[in-house]
Design a protein around this motif. Sequence first.
Motif, PDB file in Angstrom:
ATOM      1  N   PHE A 294      -6.482  -6.215   5.285  1.00 38.49           N
ATOM      2  CA  PHE A 294      -7.547  -6.690   4.408  1.00 38.49           C
ATOM      3  C   PHE A 294      -8.057  -8.002   4.987  1.00 38.49           C
ATOM      4  CE2 PHE A 294      -3.528  -7.950   2.359  1.00 38.49           C
ATOM      5  CZ  PHE A 294      -3.662  -9.331   2.324  1.00 38.49           C
ATOM      6  N   GLY A 320     -16.280  -2.528   2.115  1.00 36.21           N
ATOM      7  CA  GLY A 320     -15.034  -2.520   1.376  1.00 36.21           C
ATOM      8  C   GLY A 320     -15.197  -3.121  -0.008  1.00 36.21           C
ATOM      9  N   ARG A 321     -14.094  -3.220  -0.722  1.00 37.72           N
ATOM     10  CA  ARG A 321     -14.104  -3.819  -2.050  1.00 37.72           C
ATOM     11  C   ARG A 321     -14.161  -5.336  -1.907  1.00 37.72           C
ATOM     12  NH1 ARG A 321      -9.460  -3.459  -6.694  1.00 37.72           N
ATOM     13  NH2 ARG A 321      -8.261  -4.249  -4.933  1.00 37.72           N
ATOM     14  N   ARG A 322     -15.149  -5.934  -2.539  1.00 37.11           N
ATOM     15  CA  ARG A 322     -15.386  -7.372  -2.387  1.00 37.11           C
ATOM     16  C   ARG A 322     -14.824  -8.117  -3.592  1.00 37.11           C
ATOM     17  NH1 ARG A 322     -19.749  -4.479  -0.499  1.00 37.11           N
ATOM     18  NH2 ARG A 322     -20.619  -4.385  -2.604  1.00 37.11           N
ATOM     19  N   ILE A 323     -14.008  -9.149  -3.297  1.00 40.96           N
ATOM     20  CA  ILE A 323     -13.340  -9.918  -4.345  1.00 40.96           C
ATOM     21  C   ILE A 323     -13.694 -11.394  -4.165  1.00 40.96           C
ATOM     22  CG2 ILE A 323     -11.126 -10.591  -5.349  1.00 40.96           C
ATOM     23  CD1 ILE A 323      -9.953  -8.001  -4.193  1.00 40.96           C
ATOM     24  N   VAL A 383      -4.694  -7.009  -4.555  1.00 40.46           N
ATOM     25  CA  VAL A 383      -5.348  -6.802  -3.265  1.00 40.46           C
ATOM     26  C   VAL A 383      -4.753  -5.597  -2.542  1.00 40.46           C
ATOM     27  CG1 VAL A 383      -3.828  -8.340  -1.920  1.00 40.46           C
ATOM     28  CG2 VAL A 383      -6.216  -8.005  -1.215  1.00 40.46           C
ATOM     29  N   ASP A 387      -9.849  -4.432   1.443  1.00 43.94           N
ATOM     30  CA  ASP A 387     -10.520  -5.431   0.609  1.00 43.94           C
ATOM     31  C   ASP A 387     -11.020  -6.604   1.456  1.00 43.94           C
ATOM     32  OD1 ASP A 387      -9.977  -3.956  -1.630  1.00 43.94           O
ATOM     33  OD2 ASP A 387      -8.362  -5.239  -2.368  1.00 43.94           O
ATOM     34  N   VAL A 389     -11.653 -10.669   0.600  1.00 44.46           N
ATOM     35  CA  VAL A 389     -11.403 -11.665  -0.441  1.00 44.46           C
ATOM     36  C   VAL A 389     -11.991 -13.008  -0.014  1.00 44.46           C
ATOM     37  CG1 VAL A 389      -9.684 -12.746  -1.925  1.00 44.46           C
ATOM     38  CG2 VAL A 389      -9.227 -10.484  -0.921  1.00 44.46           C
TER      39      VAL A 389
END
Length: 426
Positions: A294, A320-323, A383, A387, A389
């Motif tokens: 990640f 991807g998944r955005r945090i 997480v 991801d 971050v």
Amino acid sequence: MPNPHAPLPFSAAVHPDARPAARLTWDSREAGPDTAFVALPGETMHGNRFVDAALGAGAPFVLTDLDVPRAVRVPDAWAALKAWAQAERAKNGLVVGITGSAGKTTAKAYAAAALKAHFMPVFNTQPAIACFLIEFGACAQPLVVEMGIDRLEEMAELVELVRPDVGVVTAIGPAHLEQLESIENIVREKGVILAGARGLVGAQAAPFYAGIESYGFGTVTHAGQGLEVTPKGAHFTFDEIEIHLPLAARVQAEAAVLGLLLAREAGLNLREAAAQLSAVSVPGGRYRVHGGRFTVIDDAYNASPVAVSAALDALAGMPGRRISVLGRMLELGETERELHAQVGQEARAKADLTYGVGAFAAELGERVYRTVPELTAALLEEVRDGDVVLIKASRGISYTSEKRAQEGVGLDVVVDALLQLRDGIQ
């Protein structure tokens, strides 16, 4: 090399045992056999209290009003340091001064790389700048000086000290509002750097400074072309030269355009400058991208609304998944809750998951935590591979105009915890 026995631009009684130094410091803890100490007055105590410690550490000389061994004795140490800095700066052919509400350190790094210049370290206080000018002013290489302000009239003082040949404003936004009070004051105060110098402003700042040449992308005076930002970095062309910036986003690309423009105007080889830009490394906490199973974007050193917005733009462009993990922004005055809410709204629009911690956590994110350890534990559970971050907040402590302490949050520990998890370190 600061030499107390060379002709000095101020009156002083120089102790016969005083020796030349490689550098100067106003922090007695940094004094040593090659580092001289300047005893300056501080908010709570005078540097004279630490003269004996500096001498004990082997400082080649001390600039002070005390009659001590190895002293360069003067009535006013700050006035002497300032005069010395101005005299050494006058020996340099190109000094670039950079200010702005965000992106100063990044612009400094890229401008210095393109110019092969000496540049200011992290600290940008007046004593730090003066010591830097004394150490490097007489060098043949250009100088790049970061010129941050947090109060009215401070930029005029900095300009008097640095006298930049080129003045740059990177961006304008709400920052240090406790002392600067309004955006209008910020525009006026930072604009002082443009007077009497070759003025350049970043694309975001351009609307505030009509008639001043601008740089960046889009409708600016000096533009890079074809900007593409991917998880691997930024790519664009300038003067038909291809530029590749690993692990960079738009802010870094704009800083690179500034560097290339300065290099072109200095008559340097742009292909060599482009190669130097590809190797730029900014200090930790200033948009460092750590890849792996990640991705962690470490932007935890400091924060203001305009800087957080730029970081969120970069996050939004990642796959991807955005945090987003956001903490308090300091020195925003009476509008701080409103400004935190605006940033939080932007985070919700650009990230898939939003975390807030500390004061204004609820404004900043949907997942709210009172303390950094609580946030860290929850984030490590959440997480997963793929991801991205983003970590950003103000750190340390600042004071309002009423001397009321404001505490930032140290999210660098969150970055460390994420990297340990990524690397399988428990």
